[in-house]
Design a protein around this motif. Structure first.
Motif, short mmCIF file in Angstrom:
data_model
loop_
_atom_site.label_atom_id
_atom_site.label_comp_id
_atom_site.label_asym_id
_atom_site.label_seq_id
_atom_site.Cartn_x
_atom_site.Cartn_y
_atom_site.Cartn_z
N THR A 67 0.80 -8.89 31.57
CA THR A 67 1.73 -8.71 30.45
C THR A 67 1.05 -8.11 29.22
O THR A 67 1.73 -7.71 28.28
N ASP A 68 -0.28 -8.05 29.22
CA ASP A 68 -1.00 -7.47 28.10
C ASP A 68 -1.13 -5.96 28.28
O ASP A 68 -0.99 -5.43 29.40
N ILE A 69 -1.40 -5.24 27.21
CA ILE A 69 -1.44 -3.78 27.24
C ILE A 69 -2.50 -3.27 28.21
O ILE A 69 -2.25 -2.35 28.99
N ASP A 70 -3.68 -3.88 28.20
CA ASP A 70 -4.75 -3.43 29.09
C ASP A 70 -4.35 -3.59 30.55
O ASP A 70 -4.56 -2.69 31.37
N GLY A 71 -3.76 -4.73 30.88
CA GLY A 71 -3.35 -4.98 32.26
C GLY A 71 -2.23 -4.06 32.70
O GLY A 71 -2.22 -3.55 33.82
N LEU A 72 -1.26 -3.82 31.80
CA LEU A 72 -0.16 -2.91 32.12
C LEU A 72 -0.67 -1.49 32.32
O LEU A 72 -0.22 -0.77 33.22
N ALA A 73 -1.60 -1.07 31.47
CA ALA A 73 -2.16 0.28 31.58
C ALA A 73 -2.96 0.43 32.88
O ALA A 73 -2.90 1.47 33.53
N ASP A 74 -3.70 -0.60 33.26
CA ASP A 74 -4.46 -0.55 34.51
C ASP A 74 -3.53 -0.41 35.70
O ASP A 74 -3.80 0.35 36.64
N HIS A 75 -2.41 -1.14 35.67
CA HIS A 75 -1.42 -1.04 36.75
C HIS A 75 -0.85 0.37 36.80
O HIS A 75 -0.70 0.95 37.89
#
Length: 296
Positions: free
Chosen positions: A168-176
């Motif tokens: 749900t965080d920006i880094d995790g969303l961007a990695d996905h």
């Protein structure tokens, strides 16, 4: 960026290039915001003399959202189509094409050259079919017709299309998002994670709206086979497609070119389902070629 009221909604847009330039409307694909058009590509189009208009499709970016409509169940939508019924969805591709026509009307643009990628290509096709006076020329990029006989996406690409991030965080969303992009990338021009991650993070920070993506996807599915409409298109058309596209297979481009009267098909070797810098020259040449046929 400015907003304009069009077709009963608010549309976020921006314009690049001189007021005297030939209007060029760019329509982005599923779940993608206007900012996902490569900056270098926009700059080159402006250098070619175009006045480039970008916008957020409905339900994405900073344009009107349709959250009150809920999210349709895709299996139910597919089932309705298979049974010859009209799926219950908030809107169709034709409504999104009406948005584009309304935007041009609101901006005082009588007619524009139109380029759409992926779902944006489908919207551009329906714009040319439903509002022929608004479309001077059409370039349909990595798109298709809705013909059920066209081969589906590869299993890997389908998994990307339907996958949802757990983060749900920006880094995790961007990695996905990056992992998904790598699956559908152009083999001849692989994605550079160092350059791409900041762009993906910026897009998420600007607007993140997965429910809108789901509704856009339901619009694509529910619109079904659009070949009858595409057969009425009179605008000079170039169809651009990669031979390595795993999401919208090259057969979709072939079918598009075969359906639109007089369309020219251009297949790019090594291109997948993205717009890497290596295809920009071919992209611009397709735009110029289609535009030249207007007065030719």
């Amino acid at each position: 960026m400015p907003k304009v009221a069009a077709n009963g909604i608010e549309i976020e847009y921006d314009i690049h290039g001189p007021e005297t330039g030939d209007p060029l409307l760019l329509i982005m694909g599923l779940g993608q915001q206007l900012t996902r058009w490569p900056t270098s590509l926009i700059e080159q189009l402006v250098e070619e003399g175009f006045r480039v208009i970008r916008f957020d499709n409905r339900d994405i970016g900073l344009s009107t959202r349709f959250d009150a409509a809920g999210v349709p169940d895709l299996p139910t939508v597919f089932g309705a189509l298979m049974n010859g019924q009209t799926p219950d969805v908030p809107y169709l591709l034709s409504d999104m094409a009406d948005d584009a026509a309304g935007l041009l009307e609101a901006l005082g643009v009588e007619g524009a050259h139109v380029v759409g990628v992926s779902m944006g290509g489908m919207i551009g096709q329906m714009l040319a079919a439903g509002h022929p006076g608004k479309v001077l020329s059409l370039v349909s990029v990595m798109s298709t017709t809705g013909n059920p006989a066209v081969p589906p996406a590869t299993p890997e690409a389908l998994a990307v299309l339907y996958s949802r991030p757990t983060a749900t965080d920006i880094d995790g969303l961007a990695d996905h998002a990056l992992k998904a992009q790598i699956v559908i990338q152009s083999p001849a021009w692989p994605v550079d994670p160092v350059k791409e991650l900041p762009k993906l993070k910026a897009a998420i920070e600007r607007a993140y709206h997965p429910a809108g993506v789901a509704r856009q996807m339901s619009a694509v599915v529910a619109s079904g086979d659009r070949r009858a409409a595409l057969g009425t298109i009179t605008a000079p058309t170039v169809v651009l497609h990669g031979d390595a596209d795993p999401l919208v297979r090259v057969e979709g481009g072939r079918d598009t070119a075969a359906t639109i009267p007089g369309a020219e098909l251009r297949i790019i070797e090594g291109m997948g389902h993205d717009l890497p810098e290596g295809v920009h020259a071919a992209f611009i040449d397709a735009v110029k070629s289609a535009a030249a046929r207007v007065s030719g």
